[in-house]
Design an enzyme around this catalytic site. Structure first.
Site, PDB file in Angstrom:
ATOM      1  N   CYS A   1     -20.671   9.536 -39.600  1.00 48.82           N
ATOM      2  CA  CYS A   1     -20.585   9.712 -38.188  1.00 48.82           C
ATOM      3  C   CYS A   1     -19.995   8.325 -37.642  1.00 48.82           C
ATOM      4  O   CYS A   1     -19.683   7.340 -38.407  1.00 48.82           O
ATOM      5  CB  CYS A   1     -22.303   9.680 -37.483  1.00 48.82           C
ATOM      6  SG  CYS A   1     -22.923  11.381 -37.654  1.00 48.82           S
TER       7      CYS A   1
ATOM      8  N   HIS B   1     -22.180   8.561 -31.680  1.00 45.53           N
ATOM      9  CA  HIS B   1     -23.913   8.241 -31.484  1.00 45.53           C
ATOM     10  C   HIS B   1     -24.013   6.907 -31.328  1.00 45.53           C
ATOM     11  O   HIS B   1     -23.182   5.870 -31.883  1.00 45.53           O
ATOM     12  CB  HIS B   1     -24.755   8.852 -32.475  1.00 45.53           C
ATOM     13  CG  HIS B   1     -24.741   8.336 -33.708  1.00 45.53           C
ATOM     14  ND1 HIS B   1     -25.596   7.463 -34.279  1.00 45.53           N
ATOM     15  CD2 HIS B   1     -24.107   8.612 -35.049  1.00 45.53           C
ATOM     16  CE1 HIS B   1     -25.409   6.990 -35.485  1.00 45.53           C
ATOM     17  NE2 HIS B   1     -24.516   7.857 -35.824  1.00 45.53           N
TER      18      HIS B   1
END
Length: 260
Positions: A233, A219
């Site tokens: 992440c 992301h």
């Protein structure tokens, strides 16, 4: 002249004529007479147009050599953002990715060794034995990922993965916080659910996330430092996250490793 001396009247007339002739000179000065055996002057060679010099660059630098840097990075599938001749954050992160792939120390000030490596770059090394034509390789040790299309690198970018720090947070729907280490697990995965735009999670906001391992996603983030800093992440620069979902489909293999 040798021989009879020139009379005062005649000498004065010659001097006056000389002064009238030299007054036509643009500089209003009399040029000295050339020597009797003066060599013929060779025409001056034109000054060559200067090429951009590979000076020592620091963030904030501007100029043609920065444009040259940006164009070269783009040609090698790194994305420095707009080719505008400004050494800003997007170019800096592309520089970090290039240094990581070329096994160089990550630093933002660029000198001779960097320019030499840019002229003779290395290819990214596959991180897994499986080398599908369409895949993503993530190198956690050096903090970069490579998106392959047709067996060739299509995009190479700097990332920031799990920091390794211990933290506690509530998962979606949970009433009690769960504590764990902020790690990005290694293994072989496939891309799955995605979200367009900003998605709010219990740990923060994710831009255009593409999940590949449970709650772990690629992301965009406003902060993508040189070191691992996420909760697990894989963060990437915002200008790359804008179009990354268009390049990466669903069900694409993802190999996450920490190679030597």
């Amino acid at each position: 002249m040798r021989g009879r001396p020139i009379g005062a009247g005649k000498a004065g007339a010659l001097l006056a004529a000389a002064l009238l002739l030299t007054a036509c000179d643009a500089g209003q000065k009399a040029a000295p007479a050339p020597p009797e055996s003066a060599p013929s002057a060779e025409p001056a060679s034109p000054t060559p147009t200067p090429t951009p010099t590979h000076r020592r660059l620091k963030p904030g630098a501007k100029g043609d050599d920065v444009k040259e840097l940006q164009r070269r990075l783009k040609a090698l599938n790194y994305d420095p953002g707009k080719v505008d001749g400004k050494y800003g954050p997007s170019t800096e992160m592309a520089v970090w990715a290039f240094q990581a792939v070329n096994r160089m120390k990550k630093k933002s000030t660029l000198g001779k060794s960097f320019w030499e490596a840019l002229a003779d770059p290395k290819e990214p090394r596959p991180v897994a034995k499986k080398r599908e034509k369409h895949r993503v390789d993530v190198d956690l040790k050096r903090q970069y990922l490579v998106l392959y299309k047709g067996g060739r690198p299509r995009l190479i970018t700097h990332i920031s993965s799990g920091s390794g720090e211990y933290y506690c947070a509530k998962d979606r729907g949970a009433t009690v916080p769960r504590c764990r280490y902020a790690t990005t697990g290694t293994g072989d995965f496939r891309t799955g659910r995605r979200f367009s735009g900003w998605e709010t999670s219990p740990l923060g906001r994710l831009y255009n996330p593409i999940y590949f391992n449970g709650g772990i996603a690629f992301h965009g983030a406003l902060s993508v430092p040189k070191h691992p800093a996420s909760h697990g992440c894989v963060r990437m620069p915002m200008h790359i996250a804008e179009y990354f979902p268009d390049l990466l489909g669903t069900g694409v293999p993802v190999h996450v490793r920490r190679p030597r």
